[in-house]
Design a protein around this motif. Sequence first.
Motif, PDB file in Angstrom:
ATOM      1  N   THR A 120      -6.754   2.768  -3.756  1.00 22.96           N
ATOM      2  CA  THR A 120      -5.300   2.936  -3.759  1.00 22.96           C
ATOM      3  C   THR A 120      -4.911   4.265  -3.132  1.00 22.96           C
ATOM      4  O   THR A 120      -3.994   4.341  -2.306  1.00 22.96           O
ATOM      5  N   ALA A 121      -5.615   5.329  -3.523  1.00 24.08           N
ATOM      6  CA  ALA A 121      -5.320   6.659  -2.983  1.00 24.08           C
ATOM      7  C   ALA A 121      -5.563   6.710  -1.489  1.00 24.08           C
ATOM      8  O   ALA A 121      -4.788   7.316  -0.735  1.00 24.08           O
ATOM      9  N   ASP A 122      -6.626   6.065  -1.026  1.00 23.21           N
ATOM     10  CA  ASP A 122      -6.913   6.027   0.407  1.00 23.21           C
ATOM     11  C   ASP A 122      -5.825   5.248   1.138  1.00 23.21           C
ATOM     12  O   ASP A 122      -5.332   5.685   2.187  1.00 23.21           O
ATOM     13  N   ALA A 123      -5.430   4.101   0.576  1.00 20.85           N
ATOM     14  CA  ALA A 123      -4.401   3.270   1.219  1.00 20.85           C
ATOM     15  C   ALA A 123      -3.087   4.025   1.352  1.00 20.85           C
ATOM     16  O   ALA A 123      -2.356   3.857   2.338  1.00 20.85           O
ATOM     17  N   ALA A 124      -2.774   4.860   0.364  1.00 22.01           N
ATOM     18  CA  ALA A 124      -1.535   5.632   0.390  1.00 22.01           C
ATOM     19  C   ALA A 124      -1.707   6.973   1.122  1.00 22.01           C
ATOM     20  O   ALA A 124      -0.737   7.730   1.249  1.00 22.01           O
TER      21      ALA A 124
END
Length: 265
Positions: free
Chosen positions: A136-140
């Motif tokens: 999630t952090a990478d996607a954002a």
Amino acid sequence: MSKQITSIQNSYIKQLVQLKDKSRERRKSGLFLIEGVRELSLAIKGNYQLDTVLFYPDLISEDRLNEVLNSETNLIEISKEVYEKLAYRDTTEGVLAVAKSKIHNFETLKFNTKTPLILVAEAPEKPGNIGALLRTADAANADAVIIANPKTDLYNPNIIRSSVGCVFTNQIATGTTEDIISFLRSNNINIYCAALQASVDYHTQDFTKPTAIVVGTEATGLSDTWLQHSTQNIIIPMQGEIDSMNVSVAAGILIFEAKRQRNFK
């Protein structure tokens, strides 16, 4: 010509099995195992130092492997029996690597913006949830992920697998809840705690300023220490029968609201 190992009784292979299975061995040696071409590529992109790369030639050729590697690396050709002993799953394209772990403290965090967006998770227990949070952090494109009071080491094979290599793409730090709060406050970063108590709807807050979004476990939520130091507690309004959702899903909703407010920059 690469070296060959065909026996699972080989002492080096036994050492690698320990690395795969035991957190204590990973901490003691400062080494861990990576599986798969994508994961290996992301580790290289994340400037991880490789110690050795092992490959099963029926699944990947040495020439293909050299295309993935960006520098001369110690290669070992292994048999099917050895590969199956070391591989955590059977779809990793015949490649494993022994890599050197990094230090994950606050001194390693570097922000390229004056308004960093940070995801903080307190005491996540399940490697699958940690992996999902990292995805999630990478996607954002979050500026950092900070894990408070970690229950497992970052290089657990389940975390690497469930994060699909995003453990290598994020800036990550770990520490105690108290130390993380001190770091955030000293850097004037607003603390938004996902909690039921004294909370307001998440979309009413301004996440364009330096922001840390803090999530706890589904079972117990966040500790009182976080709630006492929160800039504002926030909640995702529930419209069904239950009052919580999976931590990585909640983190995704909150962090992408922050990205929406920042026009996805």
